[in-house]
Design an enzyme around this catalytic site. Structure first.
Site, PDB file in Angstrom:
ATOM      1  CD  GLU A  54      -2.404   1.479   2.800  1.00 17.87           C
ATOM      2  OE1 GLU A  54      -2.759   2.165   3.586  1.00 17.87           O
ATOM      3  OE2 GLU A  54      -2.694  -0.021   3.304  1.00 17.87           O
ATOM      4  CG  ASP A  58       0.632   6.842  -0.951  1.00 23.84           C
ATOM      5  OD1 ASP A  58      -1.033   7.633  -2.241  1.00 23.84           O
ATOM      6  OD2 ASP A  58       1.064   7.847  -0.427  1.00 23.84           O
ATOM      7  CG  ASN A 123      -6.767   1.298   3.257  1.00 24.50           C
ATOM      8  OD1 ASN A 123      -6.393   2.204   2.938  1.00 24.50           O
ATOM      9  ND2 ASN A 123      -6.716   1.077   4.227  1.00 24.50           N
ATOM     10  CD  GLU A 126      -3.361   3.799  -1.529  1.00 23.84           C
ATOM     11  OE1 GLU A 126      -3.589   5.191  -1.919  1.00 23.84           O
ATOM     12  OE2 GLU A 126      -2.424   3.902  -0.774  1.00 23.84           O
TER      13      GLU A 126
END
Length: 344
Positions: A54, A58, A123, A126
């Site tokens: 994650e 990102d 989440n 990502e």
């Protein structure tokens, strides 16, 4: 494509429908779909979940979406590009994408966590981007975002010009939680072209939040509000500091309870009869005073020449004269009085 394990067939097909290509190393994608609530650990005892992917995804999303937005809007200022990218990668947008793509159905988690964690889908999205990056590289991430996401699922123009008022959201949150919030200007300068640049910082209960820089006060405050909202969501210790400061403030503002004011009206403008009796001379005292004044009038001759019938005879002083008498007159008057007394 021949699948290495028959039990992974369904997962391969599901990922193909989402990404548009088959995974090379399925382990990355399995890890991307593993929520931390599963409490899995590897042979070394370390937790196995999608949090690290994650984090990686990102960063890749910011770079890929920034590249796409930069090329899609030539000539637009940095503030506009930043806001557009923020809208595309914000948690609510990613949650909706995960739901529409069917990614939520593939996440492995405990039942309680899946029903209470509203950001689980975002989440996982990502983490999926992070898995694509490790499995196929950055170009594959760019193609995934451009062809599968922005071309088919998101209208980038509508998103860019849609107003998202992060400041209002932050103020609404502060009002619901009864915390004080301020927007403090940090600096006001001009860039190389002479355009004004503003920097504002969010302060919650005296605790400094995030800062935002923009070409207008509104733009800088919006950015500061968005970053502060993300900090409140991702950093529990920041929320703890805010509410600890609120508790301290409300404790200091507490004051002792004062006596409840009396509702009776003050009637001090009314003169009570007993007060009149105490302050006014009594009638008999006035009568005595009048008698004394009458006596003084008789003495100085300013009265009614002895014709006042109200005076008793024993107090009749009309026989008194101020003329000087001789010794013979006094003896004659005394003999006359004695003679009159004997005859009576």
């Amino acid at each position: 494509m021949k699948l290495p394990f028959r039990k992974d067939k369904e997962l391969y097909l599901s990922l193909y429908n989402i990404m548009g290509f088959f995974p090379r190393d399925i382990s990355y994608y399995k890890l991307a779909l593993m929520h931390k609530s599963m409490y899995k650990r590897n042979s070394k005892g370390k937790p196995v979940n999608n949090e690290r992917l994650e984090f990686l995804g990102d960063a890749i999303l910011d770079a890929a979406v920034g590249d796409i937005v930069y090329r899609h809007f030539p000539g637009k200022r940095e503030g506009f590009l930043t806001n557009t990218r923020s809208k595309l990668v914000q948690r609510d947008t990613l949650n909706k994408l995960a739901q529409e793509m069917g990614l939520n159905r593939l996440i492995l988690s405990s039942g309680r966590s899946s029903s209470h964690n509203s950001y689980m889908g975002g989440n996982a999205f990502e983490a999926l981007v992070g898995a694509i990056y490790l499995d196929r590289g950055y170009d594959a991430c760019m193609e995934f975002m451009r062809k599968r996401i922005l071309a088919q699922m998101i209208n980038i123009d509508k998103v860019a010009y849609k107003e998202v008022n992060f400041k209002s959201k932050l103020i609404e949150w502060s009002q619901k939680n009864r915390v004080r919030i301020d927007f403090k200007i940090v600096s006001q300068e001009k860039d190389k072209t002479g355009s004004p640049v503003f920097c504002y910082q969010v302060v919650i209960e005296g605790i400094e939040g995030c800062s935002g820089t923009g070409y207008s006060k509104k733009e800088s405050q919006q950015l500061a509000s968005r970053l502060t909202l993300e900090k409140l969501r991702k950093e529990p210790q920041f929320i703890d500091l805010v509410f600890a400061a609120k508790t301290e403030r409300t404790k200091m503002e507490e004051t002792p309870v004062q006596n409840v004011p009396d509702t009776d009206n003050a009637d001090d403008f009314i003169v009570i009869k007993s007060e009149i009796d105490d302050d006014t001379p009594r009638r008999d005292s006035l009568d005595d005073e009048e008698d004394r004044r009458g006596d003084r009038k008789e003495l100085d001759g300013s009265g009614d020449n002895g014709n006042d019938d109200t005076l008793d005879d024993e107090f009749d002083l009309s026989g008194i004269t101020a003329r000087e008498q001789s010794r013979e007159d006094i003896i004659a008057a005394a003999e006359k009085a004695a003679f009159e007394q004997d005859n009576t």
